[in-house]
Write a protein that holds these residues in place. Structure first.
Motif, PDB file in Angstrom:
ATOM      1  N   GLU A 168       0.824  -1.206   0.000  1.00  0.00           N
ATOM      2  CA  GLU A 168       0.000   0.000   0.000  1.00  0.00           C
ATOM      3  C   GLU A 168       0.862   1.263   0.000  1.00  0.00           C
ATOM      4  O   GLU A 168       0.555   2.234  -0.719  1.00  0.00           O
ATOM      5  CB  GLU A 168      -0.926   0.001   1.218  1.00  0.00           C
ATOM      6  CG  GLU A 168      -2.025  -1.048   1.184  1.00  0.00           C
ATOM      7  CD  GLU A 168      -1.512  -2.467   1.400  1.00  0.00           C
ATOM      8  OE1 GLU A 168      -2.193  -3.419   0.974  1.00  0.00           O
ATOM      9  OE2 GLU A 168      -0.400  -2.611   1.983  1.00  0.00           O
ATOM     10  N   ALA A 172       0.978   3.740  -3.299  1.00  0.00           N
ATOM     11  CA  ALA A 172       0.497   5.111  -3.120  1.00  0.00           C
ATOM     12  C   ALA A 172       1.483   6.101  -3.722  1.00  0.00           C
ATOM     13  O   ALA A 172       1.083   7.076  -4.386  1.00  0.00           O
ATOM     14  CB  ALA A 172       0.283   5.400  -1.633  1.00  0.00           C
ATOM     15  N   GLU A 176       0.892   8.279  -7.225  1.00  0.00           N
ATOM     16  CA  GLU A 176       1.024   9.741  -7.202  1.00  0.00           C
ATOM     17  C   GLU A 176       1.856  10.224  -8.389  1.00  0.00           C
ATOM     18  O   GLU A 176       1.519  11.224  -9.033  1.00  0.00           O
ATOM     19  CB  GLU A 176       1.670  10.195  -5.898  1.00  0.00           C
ATOM     20  CG  GLU A 176       1.811  11.704  -5.788  1.00  0.00           C
ATOM     21  CD  GLU A 176       2.474  12.152  -4.506  1.00  0.00           C
ATOM     22  OE1 GLU A 176       2.758  13.361  -4.377  1.00  0.00           O
ATOM     23  OE2 GLU A 176       2.730  11.304  -3.629  1.00  0.00           O
TER      24      GLU A 176
END
Length: 241
Positions: A168, A172, A176
């Protein structure tokens, strides 16, 4: 092994200096002993990789060096004018420009055009950065499929190269970069320095490379919009070359 390493390091000195060099200059920069260093230089001359000017007592690479690697940029990045595009980017942004590719679990800088700015990014070609914990590494990961990123994450965690990252956490950061189209890494290289990087169009054999603009964080923040625009314009030109 040591002789091969030293021979390549000698050629890298010429790549940095870009001028004829005396034996003393080369040995002082590399810290080699005179006897073995002199013997190695004579071997490189005999093999045709260096030319020796007896009048000036200096060495300089021959065209054999240029021919030896002339095919590599096209094989790695296609036939487009990549190196000239990097030079053009350097002139426009007035900061250090870096070209990076993946080397196993790292991002490796394969070409660096340094800025003349006093406090500058000085990482030489060959520098390795963690693939999952550096701006250029995240750019390279962002061009991969999620399943491949997960395999790399597991290998990185097993290697013990830095703090463990969960799926995770890493995804992430990767997502981005994907959403923005670029990464902006601040103070991870050293305090006060950063890099703005983006992925280049895929080259032959599906290889991905990243281009980055590096320098003082304050300068990069001030010029962020212009740098990102120049990066995107360069990428667009390469896609249509």
């Amino acid at each position: 092994m040591k002789s091969a390493q030293r021979a390549l390091e000698i050629l890298e000195v010429f790549a940095r200096q870009r001028r004829p060099l005396a034996l003393k200059e080369i040995l002082e920069e590399l810290g080699y002993p005179t006897s073995s260093g002199s013997a190695l230089m004579k071997s490189l001359v005999a093999l045709g990789y260096l030319d020796y000017d007896r009048e000036r007592r200096t060495y300089f690479p021959t065209m054999r060096i240029a021919v030896l690697g002339s095919w590599v940029p096209a094989a790695l990045f296609g036939e487009g004018p990549l190196l000239s595009a990097l030079e053009d980017l350097h002139r426009k942004v007035d900061e250090t420009v870096v070209l990076a590719v993946q080397s196993d679990l790292h991002a490796q800088y394969v070409h660096v055009i340094h800025s003349a700015e006093p406090l500058q990014f000085r990482a030489p070609p060959g520098t390795l950065r963690p693939l999952a914990r550096s701006g250029m590494g995240l750019v390279l990961l962002s061009a991969k499929k999620d399943a491949e990123i997960e395999r790399l994450r597991r290998r990185i965690n097993v290697s013990g190269d830095g703090a463990m990252q969960s799926r995770e956490e890493l995804m992430a950061r990767v997502n981005e970069v994907r959403a923005r189209g670029y990464a902006f890494s601040k103070n991870s290289i050293s305090p006060g320095l950063g890099i703005i990087g983006a992925a280049l169009p895929k080259g032959p054999f599906g290889r991905v490379a990243a281009v980055g603009v590096a320098g003082r964080v304050a300068r990069l923040e001030e010029k962020q919009q212009a740098i990102v625009a120049e990066l995107q314009a360069m990428i667009d030109r390469l896609e249509h070359t």
